[in-house]
Design a protein around this motif. Sequence first.
Motif, PDB file in Angstrom:
ATOM      1  N   GLU A  16      -7.321   9.203  16.781  1.00 15.72           N
ATOM      2  CA  GLU A  16      -6.899   8.166  17.737  1.00 15.72           C
ATOM      3  C   GLU A  16      -5.995   7.125  17.079  1.00 15.72           C
ATOM      4  OE1 GLU A  16      -7.042   7.997  21.075  1.00 15.72           O
ATOM      5  OE2 GLU A  16      -7.827  10.022  20.833  1.00 15.72           O
ATOM      6  N   ASN A  17      -6.319   6.732  15.864  1.00 13.08           N
ATOM      7  CA  ASN A  17      -5.475   5.761  15.151  1.00 13.08           C
ATOM      8  C   ASN A  17      -4.104   6.351  14.849  1.00 13.08           C
ATOM      9  OD1 ASN A  17      -7.319   3.698  15.242  1.00 13.08           O
ATOM     10  ND2 ASN A  17      -8.171   4.121  13.232  1.00 13.08           N
ATOM     11  N   LEU A  18      -4.060   7.619  14.524  1.00 12.47           N
ATOM     12  CA  LEU A  18      -2.762   8.268  14.306  1.00 12.47           C
ATOM     13  C   LEU A  18      -1.973   8.362  15.609  1.00 12.47           C
ATOM     14  CD1 LEU A  18      -3.707  10.940  11.658  1.00 12.47           C
ATOM     15  CD2 LEU A  18      -1.967   9.153  11.401  1.00 12.47           C
ATOM     16  N   TYR A  19      -2.664   8.570  16.720  1.00 12.27           N
ATOM     17  CA  TYR A  19      -1.994   8.577  18.017  1.00 12.27           C
ATOM     18  C   TYR A  19      -1.372   7.199  18.282  1.00 12.27           C
ATOM     19  CZ  TYR A  19      -1.008   9.266  22.945  1.00 12.27           C
ATOM     20  OH  TYR A  19      -0.355   9.376  24.144  1.00 12.27           O
ATOM     21  N   LYS A  20      -2.156   6.134  18.060  1.00 11.39           N
ATOM     22  CA  LYS A  20      -1.632   4.769  18.254  1.00 11.39           C
ATOM     23  C   LYS A  20      -0.417   4.529  17.364  1.00 11.39           C
ATOM     24  CE  LYS A  20      -6.148   2.841  19.359  1.00 11.39           C
ATOM     25  NZ  LYS A  20      -7.258   2.048  18.833  1.00 11.39           N
ATOM     26  N   TYR A  21      -0.523   4.943  16.107  1.00 12.24           N
ATOM     27  CA  TYR A  21       0.593   4.811  15.168  1.00 12.24           C
ATOM     28  C   TYR A  21       1.828   5.530  15.715  1.00 12.24           C
ATOM     29  CZ  TYR A  21       3.444   6.272  11.157  1.00 12.24           C
ATOM     30  OH  TYR A  21       4.490   6.550  10.318  1.00 12.24           O
ATOM     31  N   GLY A  22       1.646   6.772  16.112  1.00  9.05           N
ATOM     32  CA  GLY A  22       2.773   7.557  16.618  1.00  9.05           C
ATOM     33  C   GLY A  22       3.380   6.983  17.876  1.00  9.05           C
ATOM     34  N   TYR A  23       2.533   6.474  18.754  1.00  6.62           N
ATOM     35  CA  TYR A  23       3.019   5.910  20.008  1.00  6.62           C
ATOM     36  C   TYR A  23       3.882   4.677  19.750  1.00  6.62           C
ATOM     37  CZ  TYR A  23       3.140   4.515  24.879  1.00  6.62           C
ATOM     38  OH  TYR A  23       3.573   4.182  26.143  1.00  6.62           O
ATOM     39  N   PHE A  83      -5.689   3.635   5.990  1.00  5.75           N
ATOM     40  CA  PHE A  83      -5.599   5.059   5.642  1.00  5.75           C
ATOM     41  C   PHE A  83      -5.220   5.230   4.180  1.00  5.75           C
ATOM     42  CE2 PHE A  83      -4.892   7.525   9.827  1.00  5.75           C
ATOM     43  CZ  PHE A  83      -5.854   6.779  10.470  1.00  5.75           C
ATOM     44  N   GLU A  84      -5.765   6.264   3.592  1.00  6.27           N
ATOM     45  CA  GLU A  84      -5.455   6.576   2.195  1.00  6.27           C
ATOM     46  C   GLU A  84      -3.963   6.860   2.011  1.00  6.27           C
ATOM     47  OE1 GLU A  84      -6.552  10.122  -0.868  1.00  6.27           O
ATOM     48  OE2 GLU A  84      -8.227   9.259   0.263  1.00  6.27           O
ATOM     49  N   LEU A 122       2.873   7.005   5.567  1.00 14.83           N
ATOM     50  CA  LEU A 122       3.094   6.652   6.970  1.00 14.83           C
ATOM     51  C   LEU A 122       4.088   5.496   7.098  1.00 14.83           C
ATOM     52  CD1 LEU A 122      -0.583   6.968   8.206  1.00 14.83           C
ATOM     53  CD2 LEU A 122       1.318   8.493   8.775  1.00 14.83           C
ATOM     54  N   GLN A 123       4.027   4.565   6.173  1.00 10.91           N
ATOM     55  CA  GLN A 123       4.976   3.457   6.168  1.00 10.91           C
ATOM     56  C   GLN A 123       6.386   3.966   5.864  1.00 10.91           C
ATOM     57  OE1 GLN A 123       4.201   0.321   3.298  1.00 10.91           O
ATOM     58  NE2 GLN A 123       5.196  -1.166   4.653  1.00 10.91           N
ATOM     59  N   SER A 124       6.501   4.881   4.927  1.00 11.44           N
ATOM     60  CA  SER A 124       7.808   5.466   4.596  1.00 11.44           C
ATOM     61  C   SER A 124       8.393   6.213   5.787  1.00 11.44           C
ATOM     62  CB  SER A 124       7.687   6.415   3.406  1.00 11.44           C
ATOM     63  OG  SER A 124       7.375   5.700   2.244  1.00 11.44           O
ATOM     64  N   TYR A 125       7.541   6.937   6.495  1.00 13.01           N
ATOM     65  CA  TYR A 125       7.993   7.670   7.690  1.00 13.01           C
ATOM     66  C   TYR A 125       8.494   6.684   8.748  1.00 13.01           C
ATOM     67  CZ  TYR A 125       7.896  10.676  11.806  1.00 13.01           C
ATOM     68  OH  TYR A 125       8.237  11.361  12.935  1.00 13.01           O
TER      69      TYR A 125
END
Length: 162
Positions: free
Chosen positions: A33-40, A144-145, A150-153
């Motif tokens: 769910e957190n990855l979904y929020k990030y992606g959104y 997240f580890e 994710l920040q670079s992306y």
Amino acid sequence: DYMKMIGLKTAVLIACSAKMGAVIAGAPSETAENLYKYGYEIGLAFQVADDYRDTYGDEKGFGKPIGGDILNNKKTWLLTRALEKTDDKALLFQAMGLPVRTGEEKESKIKTVRALYDKLGIGEDAKSEVRRLSSLALEAVKDFEGFDKLQSYADALVGRAK
């Protein structure tokens, strides 16, 4: 309405991709769910950044001619923000309705609309919105580890418009 549209167009594509990776990897549902929020949120930021680059970007870096959205009267974040801020909507609609039969007319329309955006501070507003949305995305995955990846992306997607 614009944010809803890009949410259904761009943001959910990135959000679903991020969540699917977590699900396939067997991650806990909270992580997915957190990855979904990030992606959104990063998907929204990407689209606003793309709108910004279409008007203010460098043609080489953007990969296509600058001003295409203006020439095609495309509904963008910049246009919707300008409509929110302006007291003279008729002037903005008049500029958007300029003819574009010749190269000179195309250049004139782009310059005219961009001048109206500049007067209203739309470019700075767009950069601020990209930063805000990017921050929301990164907040969802801050613990997240692999946060640095994710920040670079995120930076790779929207960095040129921040």
